[in-house]
Design a protein around this motif. Structure first.
Motif, PDB file in Angstrom:
ATOM      1  N   GLN A  87      80.811  51.990  52.939  1.00  0.00           N
ATOM      2  CA  GLN A  87      81.416  53.016  53.641  1.00  0.00           C
ATOM      3  C   GLN A  87      82.774  52.824  53.958  1.00  0.00           C
ATOM      4  O   GLN A  87      83.489  53.989  53.825  1.00  0.00           O
ATOM      5  CB  GLN A  87      80.819  52.625  54.908  1.00  0.00           C
TER       6      GLN A  87
ATOM      7  N   ASP B 200      76.456  47.628  53.062  1.00  0.00           N
ATOM      8  CA  ASP B 200      76.734  48.699  53.896  1.00  0.00           C
ATOM      9  C   ASP B 200      78.197  49.361  54.371  1.00  0.00           C
ATOM     10  O   ASP B 200      78.683  50.301  53.895  1.00  0.00           O
ATOM     11  CB  ASP B 200      75.762  49.102  54.863  1.00  0.00           C
ATOM     12  N   LEU B 201      78.737  48.221  55.151  1.00  0.00           N
ATOM     13  CA  LEU B 201      79.988  48.278  55.362  1.00  0.00           C
ATOM     14  C   LEU B 201      81.125  48.351  54.421  1.00  0.00           C
ATOM     15  O   LEU B 201      82.008  49.188  54.594  1.00  0.00           O
ATOM     16  CB  LEU B 201      80.449  47.142  56.555  1.00  0.00           C
TER      17      LEU B 201
ATOM     18  N   GLN C  15      82.709  45.905  63.059  1.00  0.00           N
ATOM     19  CA  GLN C  15      81.541  46.479  62.904  1.00  0.00           C
ATOM     20  C   GLN C  15      80.660  45.289  62.125  1.00  0.00           C
ATOM     21  O   GLN C  15      79.348  45.413  62.306  1.00  0.00           O
ATOM     22  CB  GLN C  15      81.767  47.566  61.989  1.00  0.00           C
ATOM     23  N   GLY C  16      81.069  44.531  61.163  1.00  0.00           N
ATOM     24  CA  GLY C  16      80.351  43.449  60.489  1.00  0.00           C
ATOM     25  C   GLY C  16      80.079  42.385  61.700  1.00  0.00           C
ATOM     26  O   GLY C  16      78.858  41.937  61.586  1.00  0.00           O
TER      27      GLY C  16
ATOM     28  N   VAL D 183      76.272  45.264  61.410  1.00  0.00           N
ATOM     29  CA  VAL D 183      76.218  46.110  60.231  1.00  0.00           C
ATOM     30  C   VAL D 183      76.344  45.211  58.979  1.00  0.00           C
ATOM     31  O   VAL D 183      76.975  44.303  58.611  1.00  0.00           O
ATOM     32  CB  VAL D 183      77.282  47.265  60.113  1.00  0.00           C
TER      33      VAL D 183
END
Length: 88
Positions: free
Chosen positions: A30, A26-27, A17-18, A22
């Protein structure tokens, strides 16, 4: 060493995701991790796939087994050398 609450496949998913864009801040919020943890994971697992992790685990297990075998053989060899030295 403390066991992580995340499996290695979950870690790889978070890192992907990184990589997808993202923001790290935020990651981390989350996932409930610190940014330092994220960067440690990235240095350890960066660029790996789930199949790569499986292969690394297999290699680590094989390496540990071979190290134990070597240690046992080295002890046997040293004992035999001592025995031969005493006989002479």
């Amino acid at each position: 060493m403390k066991k992580s609450k995340f499996s290695e496949s979950q870690i790889v998913g978070i890192l992907k995701q990184g990589d997808a864009g993202v923001p790290v801040k935020d990651l981390c919020r989350q996932a409930g991790i610190s940014s330092a943890t994220y960067y440690q994971w990235r240095s350890r697992y960066g660029g790996m796939e789930a199949s790569d992790l499986k292969r690394v685990k297999e290699l680590e297990a094989e390496n540990a087994r071979l190290k134990r075998m070597y240690a046992e053989l080295a002890l046997d060899n040293a004992a035999m050398k001592d025995l031969i030295a005493k006989k002479l």
